[in-house]
Scaffold this motif. Sequence first.
Motif: not given
Length: 533
Positions: A454-482
């Motif tokens: 998930a983090a890698r996909k964010s980094a790839d998308m940030a690069e495609a969008l021309g962003l300086a850092e991955p979009t997950v920076k400053g995000s929250v995260v959910a996990s379906d199980a513990f």
Amino acid sequence: MTENAAQLAPIARALISVSDKTGLLDFAKGLAERGVELLSTGGTSAMLREAGLTVRDVADVTGFPEMMDGRVKTLHPKVHGGLLALRDNAGHVAAMQEHGIEPIDLLVVNLYPFEATVAKGADYDTCVENIDIGGPAMIRAAAKNHAHVAVVVDPEDYGKVLGDMDQHGGKTCPKFRRKLAQRAYARTAAYDAAVSNWLAGAIGDAAPRRRAFAGTLAQTLRYGENPHQSAAFYTDGSVRPGVSTAVQHQGKELSYNNINDTDAAFELVAEFDPAEGPACAIIKHANPCGVARGATLLEAYKAAYDCDRTSAFGGIVALNRVLDAATAEEICRIFTEVVIAPGADDAAMSIFAKKKNLRLLTTVGVPDPKAPGLAFRQVSGGFLVQDRDNGFVVPADLKVVTKRAPSAAELADLLFAWKVAKHVKSNAIVYVKDGATMGIGAGQMSRVDSTRIAARKSADMAEALGLAEPTVKGSVVASDAFFPFPDGLLTAAEAGATAVIQPGGSMRDDEVIAAADEAGLAMVFTGQRHFRH
């Protein structure tokens, strides 16, 4: 089976008793024009007479009136003998002559509307009164004796009966009668399944000794998941808004995978109440590749698309509000397989009409994600049955387990991420920021791998969008199980997540909580898991 002229069965007498009178008059007139004597009961008999047809009441045939509020009218030897007698058996023929039983060559019956009564939310006694007894008994009798009797349970077969009679000089061929018999037994099986499942629910039996499911053919599919697999789509009579009840406005037939993915997309977007704002979900291979809310439907779509533009190509788009022109224009910028929404305005439909390969489906509303229901899955030698996952949480259900509580903005995103994680194949990890997914990791054997993907996909998308850092920076995260160990949580923290939502319940919860505190994360437990396999 070989067939010859001796196996053709003449139709001289028909018994007609139907609840659904669709197409009946034309059919009955067609039978009368072909010299067929008509027998009937109750309201059906009255309807045929009013149309000017000559009809004998079943009560005149049996010598008994309809009684007990119509519960007893066709349960009589002169009816069942007429249906079950073997015309080529001397003993049967002699018994008919001795007891004055006339042969019935065609049975036309459809059943009390039990399923529709239940769907309307009728009370227990009303549902019981709509359980047909005489109808299924006659259908089964006629179907068993299909060597001599034709049985029709669906109005769509009326024309086919007349056609077969015309082709064979007023008779029906054995191949056609066998097909009708199969349809008849399938109908009574489906009817009994509906009654037994309703009754199990009414008495609170979650695991009845025997369980049956049934459906009605909606579409013969070109193939299944793969071209070498045959497939078909059946509906269960549910009124739940979705792919089975949607209207398709354009595009070629839906495929097996289209139907599966469209269902997944619409069920996901329904988690977001339309009254609380527009939302969009984009699905690929039954997993979301982007989900977002926005001030407008266009904003929601753009934000969902920007989560993973690569995967969105050729995907399924689900919307929780009526599709408008601006959103339709944006969707048309890339290849999209299916769009499903609770309606579309004329301008949007005009825009989509230029995309012949795009399928547009509209529904009446969105499904209720909290509604009860059953889900089942085949396994070798049987099937698993469970309640539909209609679990949800509200802020009051959350337990803050870290030193730092989530901020109001983090809390809103955590609840958003939790709704999405419910619809992601396990192991599921979902990063969210500002009401939109930033990265989704699905279906991995290791939760750590899902977190990294998930983090890698964010980094790839940030690069495609021309962003300086991955979009997950400053995000929250959910996990379906513990998180069974701190490693997955720490991987999310390293990616830039600031808050976590998860069920809790691991033997190492204390270690995971300590790691969250050390990383400065806020974390809440839901006490509820959302595995999806």
